[in-house]
Structure formats: structure tokens, C-alpha cells
Write an enzyme that holds these catalytic residues in place. Structure first.
Site, PDB file in Angstrom:
ATOM      1  N   GLU A  49     -63.252 -38.915  15.412  1.00 14.88           N
ATOM      2  CA  GLU A  49     -63.452 -40.159  14.689  1.00 14.88           C
ATOM      3  C   GLU A  49     -64.384 -39.983  13.491  1.00 14.88           C
ATOM      4  O   GLU A  49     -64.317 -40.742  12.524  1.00 14.88           O
ATOM      5  CB  GLU A  49     -64.009 -41.221  15.639  1.00 14.88           C
ATOM      6  CG  GLU A  49     -63.840 -42.641  15.110  1.00 14.88           C
ATOM      7  CD  GLU A  49     -64.094 -43.687  16.171  1.00 14.88           C
ATOM      8  OE1 GLU A  49     -63.175 -44.469  16.465  1.00 14.88           O
ATOM      9  OE2 GLU A  49     -65.217 -43.726  16.717  1.00 14.88           O
ATOM     10  N   HIS A  65     -55.981 -21.552  33.766  1.00 17.14           N
ATOM     11  CA  HIS A  65     -54.691 -21.592  34.444  1.00 17.14           C
ATOM     12  C   HIS A  65     -53.750 -22.615  33.830  1.00 17.14           C
ATOM     13  O   HIS A  65     -52.725 -22.958  34.443  1.00 17.14           O
ATOM     14  CB  HIS A  65     -54.913 -21.897  35.926  1.00 17.14           C
ATOM     15  CG  HIS A  65     -55.824 -20.934  36.612  1.00 17.14           C
ATOM     16  ND1 HIS A  65     -55.397 -19.719  37.101  1.00 17.14           N
ATOM     17  CD2 HIS A  65     -57.165 -20.978  36.831  1.00 17.14           C
ATOM     18  CE1 HIS A  65     -56.423 -19.073  37.633  1.00 17.14           C
ATOM     19  NE2 HIS A  65     -57.508 -19.815  37.480  1.00 17.14           N
ATOM     20  N   LYS A 123     -56.945 -52.563  14.331  1.00 21.27           N
ATOM     21  CA  LYS A 123     -57.566 -53.757  14.911  1.00 21.27           C
ATOM     22  C   LYS A 123     -57.065 -55.017  14.206  1.00 21.27           C
ATOM     23  O   LYS A 123     -56.780 -56.033  14.847  1.00 21.27           O
ATOM     24  CB  LYS A 123     -59.084 -53.660  14.791  1.00 21.27           C
ATOM     25  CG  LYS A 123     -59.735 -52.613  15.687  1.00 21.27           C
ATOM     26  CD  LYS A 123     -61.243 -52.601  15.479  1.00 21.27           C
ATOM     27  CE  LYS A 123     -61.924 -51.554  16.340  1.00 21.27           C
ATOM     28  NZ  LYS A 123     -63.386 -51.503  16.096  1.00 21.27           N
TER      29      LYS A 123
END
Length: 441
Positions: free
Chosen positions: A296, A317, A431
Site C-alpha cells: 500500500e 514444501h 471506496k
């Protein structure tokens, strides 16, 4: 310094052409010097309060009072917040055992398995939780710097309504604490709710962004509920910051060296990815915090490197195949803990077994110690840049130092990139669109 920072395996002399030549690093360190000068100016002018948090103590009494209120008679404490309002607190809580496998002893007023971070919004999850928690003994904290974060706002209102339905509206103040920027009820929705229901409110510093707030009361409140020492956390941060304030050269300042290495690898060698891989269960959520901090802050104007959260040895793994077998465009950041000699020991009686004998007499910590060192060396031998941060003890001082290191490294990198590491314009756009969609439903 609570850790040792080693970037030698990022150099061409060690890993070949993918690495940095000394001249390239020196040039980047020169750019970092300018960034350090700017940080000193920010400190002197008090334009970045984050830089004064390591020395700050006058906010801790209010945190202690709120922590005592929230944990008194509590079976569970729920924290609402998204992004930086939650990830720093989670990383700190994990130091006390939060989301660490197995039972953990109570080290503070609240056991680690009794604290819950609701950092994502899911209606079904919240509905089930509010029906399963005992409203009489569950406490809630809602954290929103702006006071208008819609996810946190709807969660808070849902809690208020649930407490009303349980007949606890007369005692709401004992159940819910708000943490938000100073202001008034006319322009801060969280403060409006607090005023309506006579709730305790802690002030979120308006000049400290969420992703940089782990050492503020946003992180100190959950830390104190779990028995961590806030003074030690901030003292560890001071250990990292002080050399910058003292005027140290960039080449001797670990966050500046880290920023210089990453910036030079990105600009000159096509680095696209920065992998955070601690070898400790108590640092796995630290990787998540770093991932948001880096993404960000630096992903702007078509630039930036992709942060990846990993953990050792488990990701040997899974993701390690890509890290080693994929494109050589990834920096591996390994946080090593001195684990040799720790943990259960494999009995000597297995020594003659042809399949198990190599483990006889060794502890679990011996194995993870060898694994983390082998990962770093294997990465380097395959011509991949890798740096290590080695810590002797993972405690509050060390955690505070790690948090401050990567916040400073992020800021320095942003200044070197000539971007603002403190805004998030792309997030704001979504937003606005969300509110438009709600208006048409």
C-alpha cells in the site's frame, strides 16, 4: 541492535550477475542519504509523529485503563478493524501466542486464544459469532482512523444492536471501546456512535496512517491486554531509529541499506517481488503486516514490487519451488531465529537406524536452524538475491525493532522512488464506487 542485518548474498561477488555490483550499491546508498536527511527534518519539525512514538509514553496510561476495562470479567475480546488497523495488532498479539499452534499459558490479563481480530467483512461470519459469543462477558474494540471505514462501521453497529437485544444497552460503556481520530460527531461516524451510546474513546493520531500505527495505541492496546511490555516494544524501535537521528551514514543504517539494496535491484536488475519468510511461528502474522505495509505504501504510478508473505520451513514444501525454479526476479528476506539446541531432542537410541539415524541426538531447533541457513545458501547458490535478519531472542524489544526497521525501510524506499509512501489513492477510488453502488440498491 536486536538483530544482525546481512545483505552480502545480494551482491554480484556472491551470486553473480543477478546481484549488485559494489558501485551500484554505493550509488543507491547515496540516494538513501538524501532520504535520511529528509527523515531527520521530519523528526525535527514533528511532521511525522511515527518518528516520535519510540520515545512516547504519555499515551500508555489511557491504554492501560482501557485494557483493564476490556479484560475485567471478560471471556473474550473482539477487535474490529481492517488493514493497518488490525494487522499490526495481530503481529504483536502473535508474540503472546495468538494463532500459535497448541495451548499457550496466560501471560497477561487475557489468554491469547481469547482475543479475536475480525479484519475482514463477512456477514455470515459475523452473524454466527455474535450468536455464539456470550454478550455479557464479551468485550469489543472498534478501530478506524477516519471514523468512516464502512466495514468497521457496520460491524460496530451490529454489535451495538446485539448488545441491545441482550438487554445490555444500559451498560454499553463496559462492553465497547472506540479508537478513532480526534474530531466531533458531525464528521466522524465512530465518534457519533460513541456519543450516542456514551462509549469510551481513545484518540488515534490523525497523522499516523493505519499501516504505520503498530507502535501507536492501535498496537499497544491489544499488546497490553495480552501482557506484553509496551515500553520494551518502543525501546526496541528506538534502537533502530536513533542512529538515523544521530546522523549516521546510510551504509551503517540497516533500514537504509535494505532500501538501497531493494531499490537498486528493482531499478537495475528487474526485481519484481519481495518475499518475507520468517522461520518462527510467532512471526507468521508479521509477514502479513509487512505485505500490506509494502504494497500500500509503494505500489503507485505503475511502479512497485510485489510483497509475498511466506513462512519457514513450511513454505520450503510449497512456494520454494517457484522461488528457486521460477524467474530470478525475487528477493528473499529471511528472518532467522537462533534455535539450535531448543525444543524436544531425538533420542540417541535412533542413531543406528538407517532412515532416522541422522536426526539422533538433535533437537527440533537444530533442524530448523540448519533449514533456515540451508535455504539462504541454496537461494544464493542458484543466483537469487537473499538477505537475512538474524535475531537471538524474539521478545518485545526485538519485535519493536523489526517493526521500526521495515517501516523506515519502506519510507526510505518511497522517498528514493520519488513517491508518497503515506497515501493510497487507488484504495480511495474503490471506496467511492462502493458508496455509489450502495446508493443504487
Amino acid at each position: 541492535m536486536p538483530y544482525q542485518h546481512d545483505v552480502s548474498r545480494c551482491m554480484a561477488s556472491v551470486i553473480g550477475d543477478v546481484g549488485l555490483k559494489q558501485g551500484e550499491l554505493d550509488a543507491a546508498l547515496g540516494e538513501a542519504e538524501a532520504a535520511l536527511s529528509e527523515i531527520r527534518q521530519m523528526y525535527a519539525g514533528n511532521t511525522l509523529p511515527l518518528l516520535h512514538l519510540p520515545e512516547k509514553r504519555d499515551d500508555l496510561a489511557a491504554c492501560a485503563t482501557a485494557a483493564e476495562l476490556l479484560t475485567r470479567g471478560a471471556s473474550d475480546v473482539v477487535l474490529f478493524g481492517t488493514g493497518g488497523s488490525s494487522l499490526g495488532g495481530q503481529a504483536l498479539a502473535q508474540l503472546a501466542g495468538y494463532q500459535v499452534p497448541g495451548p499457550r499459558p496466560r501471560t497477561g490479563p487475557l489468554s491469547a486464544h481469547k482475543i479475536h481480530f475480525f479484519d475482514n467483512l463477512d456477514g455470515e461470519t459475523l452473524d454466527l459469532a455474535l450468536r455464539r459469543f456470550d454478550p455479557k462477558t464479551t468485550r469489543f474494540v472498534s478501530i478506524s482512523k477516519s471514523g468512516g471505514t464502512p466495514e468497521t462501521l457496520v460491524q460496530t453497529i451490529a454489535v451495538i444492536e446485539a448488545l441491545k437485544q441482550a438487554g445490555l444497552d444500559w451498560n454499553m460503556r463496559q462492553h465497547l471501546v472506540i479508537l478513532s481520530s480526534p474530531g466531533n460527531a458531525s464528521d466522524n461516524a465512530m465518534r457519533r456512535l460513541a456519543e450516542m451510546h456514551n462509549l469510551v474513546v481513545l484518540d488515534h493520531d490523525p497523522d499516523i496512517g493505519g499501516r504505520f500505527s503498530a507502535l501507536s495505541n492501535v498496537g499497544m492496546l491489544p499488546s497490553m491486554m495480552l501482557g506484553l511490555d509496551p515500553g520494551a516494544l518502543r525501546s526496541g524501535a528506538a534502537d533502530v531509529l536513533q542512529p538515523i537521528l544521530d546522523g549516521a551514514d546510510a551504509a551503517t543504517v540497516a533500514p537504509a541499506v535494505g532500501a538501497a539494496v531493494i531499490h537498486a535491484l528493482t531499478e537495475r536488475h528487474g526485481l519484481t517481488t519481495s518475499i518475507m519468510m520468517p522461520y518462527s511461528d510467532r512471526l507468521r502474522l508479521f509477514s502479513n503486516w509487512y505485505q500490506q505495509l509494502w504494497a500500500e505504501s509503494l505500489g503507485k504510478k505503475g511502479r512497485g514490487t510485489q510483497p509475498v508473505a511466506a513462512a519457514g520451513p513450511v513454505d520450503q514444501h510449497s512456494q520454494m519451488q517457484l522461488f528457486l525454479g521460477g524467474p530470478p526476479d525475487k528477493l528473499l528476506n529471511i528472518i532467522m531465529l537462533q534455535t539450535a539446541g531448543s525444543g524436544p531432542q531425538i533420542p540417541e537410541s535412533y542413531r543406528t537406524d538407517p532412515l532416522i539415524g541422522y536426526l539422533a541426538g538433535r533437537t527440533i531447533g537444530d533442524l530448523t536452524d540448519c533449514q533456515q541457513r540451508a535455504t539462504a545458501e541454496t537461494y544464493a547458490r542458484n543466483g537469487r538475491p537473499v538477505r537475512t535478519l538474524t535475531i537471538d531472542t524474539l521478545d518485545e524489544t526485538t519485535m519493536g525493532a523489526l517493526l521500526m526497521h521495515f517501516m523506515l525501510e519502506t519510507i526510505i524506499t518511497g522517498l528514493m522512488m520519488k513517491i508518497d509512501p503515506f497515501d493510497q489513492p487507488a484504495v480511495e477510488e474503490s471506496k467511492v464506487l462502493t458508496r455509489e453502488y450502495l446508493a443504487t440498491m
